[in-house]
Design an enzyme around this catalytic site. Structure first.
Site, PDB file in Angstrom:
ATOM      1  N   GLY A  61      31.740  43.270  66.291  1.00 63.11           N
ATOM      2  CA  GLY A  61      32.533  42.856  67.444  1.00 63.11           C
ATOM      3  C   GLY A  61      32.048  41.540  68.029  1.00 63.11           C
ATOM      4  N   ALA A  93      30.472  39.168  66.364  1.00 66.49           N
ATOM      5  CA  ALA A  93      30.862  38.109  65.415  1.00 66.49           C
ATOM      6  C   ALA A  93      32.346  37.773  65.561  1.00 66.49           C
ATOM      7  CB  ALA A  93      30.533  38.537  63.989  1.00 66.49           C
ATOM      8  N   CYS A 102      33.687  48.929  79.685  1.00 63.90           N
ATOM      9  CA  CYS A 102      34.870  49.751  79.391  1.00 63.90           C
ATOM     10  C   CYS A 102      34.569  50.716  78.259  1.00 63.90           C
ATOM     11  CB  CYS A 102      36.038  48.838  78.996  1.00 63.90           C
ATOM     12  SG  CYS A 102      37.526  49.737  78.501  1.00 63.90           S
ATOM     13  N   VAL A 131      36.230  53.065  75.671  1.00 66.92           N
ATOM     14  CA  VAL A 131      37.567  53.214  75.081  1.00 66.92           C
ATOM     15  C   VAL A 131      38.045  54.673  75.071  1.00 66.92           C
ATOM     16  CG1 VAL A 131      37.517  51.106  73.691  1.00 66.92           C
ATOM     17  CG2 VAL A 131      36.635  53.264  72.710  1.00 66.92           C
ATOM     18  N   SER A 169      37.426  50.336  57.549  1.00 67.72           N
ATOM     19  CA  SER A 169      36.227  50.316  56.702  1.00 67.72           C
ATOM     20  C   SER A 169      36.688  50.501  55.262  1.00 67.72           C
ATOM     21  CB  SER A 169      35.312  51.482  57.102  1.00 67.72           C
ATOM     22  OG  SER A 169      34.284  51.690  56.166  1.00 67.72           O
ATOM     23  N   TYR A 200      33.740  60.532  59.379  1.00 70.01           N
ATOM     24  CA  TYR A 200      33.892  59.073  59.509  1.00 70.01           C
ATOM     25  C   TYR A 200      34.979  58.586  58.547  1.00 70.01           C
ATOM     26  CZ  TYR A 200      32.484  54.114  59.635  1.00 70.01           C
ATOM     27  OH  TYR A 200      32.458  52.745  59.776  1.00 70.01           O
ATOM     28  N   ALA A 242      37.492  60.296  57.396  1.00 71.89           N
ATOM     29  CA  ALA A 242      38.796  60.746  57.910  1.00 71.89           C
ATOM     30  C   ALA A 242      39.299  59.824  59.017  1.00 71.89           C
ATOM     31  CB  ALA A 242      38.686  62.178  58.433  1.00 71.89           C
TER      32      ALA A 242
HETATM   33  P1  NAD Z   1      27.500  48.528  66.230  1.00 70.40           P
HETATM   34  O1  NAD Z   1      26.954  49.850  66.578  1.00 70.40           O
HETATM   35  O2  NAD Z   1      26.575  47.378  66.065  1.00 70.40           O
HETATM   36  O3  NAD Z   1      28.613  48.077  67.288  1.00 70.40           O
HETATM   37  C1  NAD Z   1      29.522  48.985  67.860  1.00 70.40           C
HETATM   38  C2  NAD Z   1      29.792  48.571  69.299  1.00 70.40           C
HETATM   39  O4  NAD Z   1      30.772  49.460  69.826  1.00 70.40           O
HETATM   40  C3  NAD Z   1      28.556  48.664  70.204  1.00 70.40           C
HETATM   41  O5  NAD Z   1      28.431  47.501  70.979  1.00 70.40           O
HETATM   42  C4  NAD Z   1      28.848  49.887  71.063  1.00 70.40           C
HETATM   43  O6  NAD Z   1      28.247  49.828  72.347  1.00 70.40           O
HETATM   44  C5  NAD Z   1      30.368  49.844  71.126  1.00 70.40           C
HETATM   45  N1  NAD Z   1      30.956  51.151  71.470  1.00 70.40           N
HETATM   46  C6  NAD Z   1      30.639  52.364  70.950  1.00 70.40           C
HETATM   47  N2  NAD Z   1      31.348  53.325  71.547  1.00 70.40           N
HETATM   48  C7  NAD Z   1      32.134  52.722  72.469  1.00 70.40           C
HETATM   49  C8  NAD Z   1      33.084  53.187  73.414  1.00 70.40           C
HETATM   50  N3  NAD Z   1      33.349  54.501  73.546  1.00 70.40           N
HETATM   51  N4  NAD Z   1      33.731  52.281  74.186  1.00 70.40           N
HETATM   52  C9  NAD Z   1      33.445  50.967  74.082  1.00 70.40           C
HETATM   53  N5  NAD Z   1      32.544  50.464  73.217  1.00 70.40           N
HETATM   54  C10 NAD Z   1      31.898  51.334  72.425  1.00 70.40           C
HETATM   55  O7  NAD Z   1      28.331  48.778  64.901  1.00 70.40           O
HETATM   56  P2  NAD Z   1      29.246  47.840  63.977  1.00 70.40           P
HETATM   57  O8  NAD Z   1      28.809  48.084  62.582  1.00 70.40           O
HETATM   58  O9  NAD Z   1      29.345  46.462  64.472  1.00 70.40           O
HETATM   59  O10 NAD Z   1      30.652  48.586  64.164  1.00 70.40           O
HETATM   60  C11 NAD Z   1      31.852  47.955  64.555  1.00 70.40           C
HETATM   61  C12 NAD Z   1      33.013  48.589  63.798  1.00 70.40           C
HETATM   62  O11 NAD Z   1      32.878  48.287  62.419  1.00 70.40           O
HETATM   63  C13 NAD Z   1      33.076  50.114  63.884  1.00 70.40           C
HETATM   64  O12 NAD Z   1      34.419  50.523  64.046  1.00 70.40           O
HETATM   65  C14 NAD Z   1      32.545  50.549  62.526  1.00 70.40           C
HETATM   66  O13 NAD Z   1      33.039  51.818  62.152  1.00 70.40           O
HETATM   67  C15 NAD Z   1      33.085  49.450  61.645  1.00 70.40           C
HETATM   68  N6  NAD Z   1      32.433  49.271  60.334  1.00 70.40           N
HETATM   69  C16 NAD Z   1      31.082  49.105  60.244  1.00 70.40           C
HETATM   70  C17 NAD Z   1      30.504  48.940  58.987  1.00 70.40           C
HETATM   71  C18 NAD Z   1      29.010  48.780  58.815  1.00 70.40           C
HETATM   72  O14 NAD Z   1      28.507  48.952  57.683  1.00 70.40           O
HETATM   73  N7  NAD Z   1      28.271  48.416  59.833  1.00 70.40           N
HETATM   74  C19 NAD Z   1      31.300  48.926  57.840  1.00 70.40           C
HETATM   75  C20 NAD Z   1      32.668  49.072  57.978  1.00 70.40           C
HETATM   76  C21 NAD Z   1      33.224  49.249  59.237  1.00 70.40           C
END
Ligand code: NAD
Length: 259
Positions: A21, A23, A66, A68, A141, A154, A156
């Site tokens: 997010g 980035a 916030c 979500v 993902s 996850y 699902a």
């Molecule tokens: P991360 O944990 O670094 O970032 C997630 C962010 O979401 C955090 O800042 C957290 O505070 C925020 N967050 C969590 N619950 C929340 C809520 N209820 N309301 C508001 N904000 C909330 O993880 P990331 O890897 O950057 O994940 C971002 C997205 O990318 C996610 O949807 C994740 O499933 C997806 N994703 C991650 C990967 C990976 O390998 N890291 C791969 C594919 C997809």
């Protein structure tokens, strides 16, 4: 060179203060957009805001605490964004968690909240109800296209996000929302989710060694995922896409991670 199409566009990014997010927020700002950073992590939000203020000027971003999972907090965040930055053009549904032990929470944040934020965003953006249209990008993902064996819930939720995105894209075309809907499907990315994955596999933690083999081969940088976001935002022909973002080592991922 910056994409002129994004100049002064107003974006809302959920889960914006770290990882993918963050980035996303950075690439939007570098291309001239204004960004509302929505997150539950207030401490990280305030320090990120300070960093971004120095780089881009304080009027270009807004940090909004916030969750979500809260309809009320999302509504308030959209109102404050519209008031401070202008009418919303772009929404990045990116907040997500991975926790197979707390699987109901995983469904709530990763899928239910994506629907909730999208429907509130539609009230602001839908051309059918006086909005200006725009683009909504959902962070799914590779686990939205192939099963991640150690993470059935996850998986699902991410299949759900891909399905919701495609159905909304078709709906938008059929009904004239003026909104494009696309999903980003990254492989493993270097973030906190990946760092903590093995503590959160619950009853499937015996699969962690197999998963680690693939992680060891190479993971994406968050900036590489942000490049995918830029493509989905600036290419007007993209609607209903599930864009795969992988590094070369991940192109060969097969059983047991993805099958
Ligand atoms: P991360 O944990 O670094 O970032 C997630 C962010 O979401 C955090 O800042 C957290 O505070 C925020 N967050 C969590 N619950 C929340 C809520 N209820 N309301 C508001 N904000 C909330 O993880 P990331 O890897 O950057 O994940 C971002 C997205 O990318 C996610 O949807 C994740 O499933 C997806 N994703 C991650 C990967 C990976 O390998 N890291 C791969 C594919 C997809």
């Amino acid at each position: 060179p910056p994409h002129m199409a994004l100049q002064d566009q107003v974006a809302v990014v959920t889960g914006a203060v770290q990882g993918i997010g963050r980035a996303m927020a950075e690439i939007l700002l570098r291309n001239g957009a204004k960004v509302a950073l929505l997150d539950v992590n207030e401490a990280a939000g305030k320090s990120l805001k300070e960093v971004l203020d120095k780089q881009h000027g304080p009027e270009r971003t807004l940090f909004l605490s916030c969750d979500v999972e809260s309809e009320e907090q999302i509504r308030a965040a959209f109102q404050r964004t519209a008031g401070a930055l202008g009418a919303v053009d772009i929404v990045c549904n990116n907040a997500g968690v991975l926790n197979e032990a707390e699987w109901e929470k995983t469904i709530s944040v990763n899928l239910v909240a994506v629907v909730r934020v999208t429907y509130i965003a539609l009230e602001h953006m839908n051309k059918m109800s006086g909005g200006r249209g725009g683009v909504i990008i959902n962070t799914a993902s590779m686990a939205g296209l192939f099963p991640l064996l150690s993470c059935p819930v996850y998986t699902a939720t991410k299949y759900g996000v891909v399905g919701f995105t495609r159905a909304m894209a078709a709906n938008s075309t059929a009904l004239g929302f003026g909104i494009r809907f696309n999903a980003l499907c990254p492989g493993f990315v270097q973030t906190d989710i990946l760092d903590n994955i093995y503590e959160r596999l619950g009853q499937f933690s015996q699969l962690s060694a197999e998963t680690q083999v693939f992680v060891d081969k190479g993971v994406l940088k968050t900036s590489e995922v942000a490049e995918g976001l830029l493509e989905l935002l600036t290419n007007d022909t993209k609607n209903g896409e599930a864009l795969q973002v992988m590094c070369s080592s991940q192109k060969y991922m097969k059983f047991p991670v993805f099958t």
